[in-house]
Design an enzyme around this catalytic site. Structure first.
Site, mmCIF file in Angstrom:
data_model
loop_
_atom_site.group_PDB
_atom_site.id
_atom_site.type_symbol
_atom_site.label_atom_id
_atom_site.label_comp_id
_atom_site.label_asym_id
_atom_site.label_seq_id
_atom_site.Cartn_x
_atom_site.Cartn_y
_atom_site.Cartn_z
ATOM 1 N N GLU A 225 0.842 -1.200 0.000
ATOM 2 C CA GLU A 225 0.000 0.000 0.000
ATOM 3 C C GLU A 225 0.875 1.247 0.000
ATOM 4 O O GLU A 225 1.552 1.539 1.001
ATOM 5 C CB GLU A 225 -0.926 0.006 1.220
ATOM 6 C CG GLU A 225 -1.764 1.266 1.236
ATOM 7 C CD GLU A 225 -2.956 1.222 2.174
ATOM 8 O OE1 GLU A 225 -3.335 0.102 2.587
ATOM 9 O OE2 GLU A 225 -3.484 2.288 2.481
ATOM 10 N N LYS A 357 -9.276 -14.719 15.743
ATOM 11 C CA LYS A 357 -9.413 -14.315 14.342
ATOM 12 C C LYS A 357 -10.838 -13.963 13.939
ATOM 13 O O LYS A 357 -11.224 -14.140 12.788
ATOM 14 C CB LYS A 357 -8.855 -15.414 13.414
ATOM 15 C CG LYS A 357 -7.404 -15.741 13.713
ATOM 16 C CD LYS A 357 -6.861 -16.885 12.916
ATOM 17 C CE LYS A 357 -5.460 -17.240 13.375
ATOM 18 N NZ LYS A 357 -4.899 -18.403 12.761
ATOM 19 N N ASP A 433 0.983 -14.218 12.737
ATOM 20 C CA ASP A 433 -0.143 -14.772 12.002
ATOM 21 C C ASP A 433 -0.994 -13.607 11.503
ATOM 22 O O ASP A 433 -1.660 -12.940 12.299
ATOM 23 C CB ASP A 433 -0.963 -15.676 12.946
ATOM 24 C CG ASP A 433 -2.046 -16.421 12.211
ATOM 25 O OD1 ASP A 433 -2.461 -15.949 11.130
ATOM 26 O OD2 ASP A 433 -2.493 -17.464 12.712
ATOM 27 N N HIS A 531 -1.751 10.428 -1.755
ATOM 28 C CA HIS A 531 -1.931 9.136 -2.420
ATOM 29 C C HIS A 531 -1.637 9.252 -3.907
ATOM 30 O O HIS A 531 -1.111 8.337 -4.523
ATOM 31 C CB HIS A 531 -3.344 8.600 -2.186
ATOM 32 C CG HIS A 531 -3.419 7.741 -0.967
ATOM 33 N ND1 HIS A 531 -3.225 6.387 -0.995
ATOM 34 C CD2 HIS A 531 -3.622 8.059 0.322
ATOM 35 C CE1 HIS A 531 -3.327 5.897 0.226
ATOM 36 N NE2 HIS A 531 -3.575 6.899 1.052
#
Ligand code: ADP
Length: 546
Positions: A225, A357, A433, A531
């Site tokens: 990103e 999660k 993770d 951006h």
């Protein structure tokens, strides 16, 4: 991991699936009572027999002629010796065996992890042909199961190449952009990824120095990103020029919550009362702690849904993130509980009250992994010069966006601008993770004007940062290099748990920097412009304005 085990019998003896019978299971009383009883019996018998011996020696009576009380004392001595040996001796031996098992598990045993057998073993070729092309053909025809390539060839690199080629033939689609060479496939065998066909390349940027608790860190971030690293870097600069950030670890414990079903809600409530009774904690933690040198039970919190009981076990896990460790401890306790609650039906070792999660209030409120708060006071002049905005603009935006806006959205732990951006990038770089970014990104960002409105006090409170510096992907070469950059590679031998806690504080510090910078860009209306500069792809820039 969903271990599901059921039974319908009535007694403990009828549970063939029970993995390990513990010596203590046979006892009708809680262990601490029987321990005291037999220790007292042992001391009493020894003292009594010694006295009697001394008297006999003084009075020159023969030692082998025994009175009834002496026979009783000898029986008492033998019984207590047998008990004490079987309790402490076997526990000692079990602890050696289980700690060995644990190390094997960590070091190499996972490489031998059993693959499922092929569905039709008759079709499987026993001796492989010499050439790679012939093997590719056999994989395409299904005569060699793809997952057996590593074990059959004994060569991970060759197995990956053959699987890659076979996959291209089967699908008719090219994989040219996916590199195969240049990766150590041995290091992932049986522990990180099955059936590899190559590896995805990710750039790693660095933000910093982040001054946190008086120490400089250069934070590795794996991301695609644009703007993210640059923006976090700008936040680090503002923090550094203001004297640095400070963090506190409020809590450190990984949780696992199995779900068990009992015949009735009343019976489930009995088990809840037993497990939550502080008088039983010693016994339960003794059983739990046998699973690891590092896992230490901290507490159990229960919730009921009808006759289903969810028991949320929390334990410290040293420098490991701890899911394996806590699961092993929980399995021990479930085995143990079947003695007193033989009508308990273990539905699953994970009943989602853990909660792993998935966004869940329990993690937001109770915490999971490391609960950390990190703060800094940013000088007004730095906010104007480095962040191109003002203190009142930031305070107002934080209230309207991160607090009110998130409330309007019904957010769960999402009272921040983009914590998950930084959490995910640091997680991927350091071998965490990535799926645990769900709860690890829970964060409330607070901003207040201080020093007569001149400066900004900013903080991030993150109750469930789930990180480790051993186990999982942390030992892979590139991830381990990133941990090394932060000075938290591997276990901390002097103080187990210090490395993983330090990593959690670094994550929170980087999130603080990221929040400061993005919020400033939004307050100054710079987001779209920056951006465009850093991320000139055809992506929808508006969607990046989390
Ligand atoms: P997790 O529980 O996070 O899934 P693993 O089970 O994969 O972690 O890795 C933990 C392993 O690392 C255990 O076998 C443990 O004995 C070993 N270990 C070595 N040193 C430490 C330490 N300082 N803290 C925690 N675990 C350690």
């Amino acid at each position: 991991m969903e271990l599901r085990r059921r039974h319908s019998g009535a007694t403990a003896a009828t549970y063939p699936s029970r993995s390990r019978i513990l010596a203590s299971d046979a006892l009708p009383l809680p262990i601490r009572h029987t321990n005291r009883l037999f220790s007292a019996l042992f001391i009493f018998s020894v003292v009594f027999l010694m006295r009697r011996w001394r008297q006999k020696i003084r009075s020159s009576s023969p030692l082998h002629i025994l009175a009834f009380s002496e026979i009783l004392a000898i029986f008492g001595l033998l019984a207590s010796l047998i008990y004490l040996f079987s309790f402490f001796g076997i526990t000692f031996i079990q602890s050696i065996i289980s700690s060995n098992e644990e190390e094997v598990d960590f070091a190499s045993d996972r490489k031998l992890s059993a693959c499922p057998l092929p569905e039709n073993p008759k079709l499987v070729i026993e001796t492989l042909p010499e050439s790679d092309d012939e093997i590719v053909e056999l994989v395409v025809l299904g005569r060699i199961p793809s997952y057996l390539l590593e074990s059959k060839l004994g060569d991970c690199d060759r197995a990956v190449l053959i699987r890659n080629k076979a996959l291209q033939k089967i699908t008719g689609r090219g994989l040219e952009g996916l590199p195969v060479n240049g990766f150590d496939y041995n290091s992932i065998l049986g522990q990180c990824c099955e059936m590899p066909i190559g590896y995805v390349q990710l750039p790693v940027g660095v933000a910093g120095p982040l001054i946190l608790d008086g120490i400089e860190y250069h934070v590795p971030m794996a991301t695609t990103e644009g703007c993210l690293v640059a923006s976090t870097n700008r936040g680090c600069k503002a923090i550094a020029e203001s004297g640095g950030a400070h963090s506190v670890v409020l809590r450190d414990g990984m949780s696992r919550a199995p779900v068990v079903r009992l015949p009735s809600a009343r019976r489930a409530a009995e088990l809840k009362a037993y497990v939550e009774n502080l008088a039983n904690f010693e016994t339960i933690s003794l059983v739990f702690n046998r699973s690891s040198r590092f896992g230490r039970l901290q507490g159990v919190k229960c919730a009921l849904a009808g006759r289903n009981l969810y028991m949320r076990f929390t334990c410290s896990t040293g420098d490991a993130m701890g899911m394996n460790m806590v699961s092993k401890g929980v399995q021990n306790v479930l085995d143990f509980l079947l003695t007193d609650f033989p009508d308990m039906d273990v539905i699953s070792i994970s009943g989602n009250f853990c909660s792993d999660k998935k966004p869940a209030a329990v993690n937001w409120i109770e915490g999971r992994g490391k609960s950390v708060v990190c703060e800094a006071t940013i000088k007004g002049e730095i906010i104007r010069r480095v962040l191109k905005t003002t203190v009142p603009a930031l305070v107002e935006l934080n209230i309207i966006k991160n607090l009110a806006g998130s409330a309007v959205a019904g957010a769960l732990g999402g009272f921040n601008a983009h914590a998950s951006n930084i959490v995910s990038a640091v997680f991927i770089a350091t071998g965490q993770d990535p799926a645990q970014n769900v709860e690890s990104s829970h964060c409330i960002t607070m901003m207040e004007a201080v020093n007569d409105g001149e400066d900004l006090h900013v903080s991030v409170t993150m109750p469930s940062i789930e990180v480790g510096t051993v186990g999982g992907g942390t030992q892979l070469a590139s991830q381990s290099a990133c941990l090394n950059l932060l000075g938290v590679k591997g276990p901390n031998p002097e103080s187990p748990g210090s490395n993983s806690r330090l990593l959690a504080t670094i994550v929170s510090g980087a999130v603080l920097a990221g929040e400061l910078s993005l919020m400033s860009a939004l307050a100054a209306g710079q987001l779209v412009k920056s951006h465009m500069k850093y991320n000139r792809s055809s992506r929808d820039i508006a969607s990046a304005a989390q």
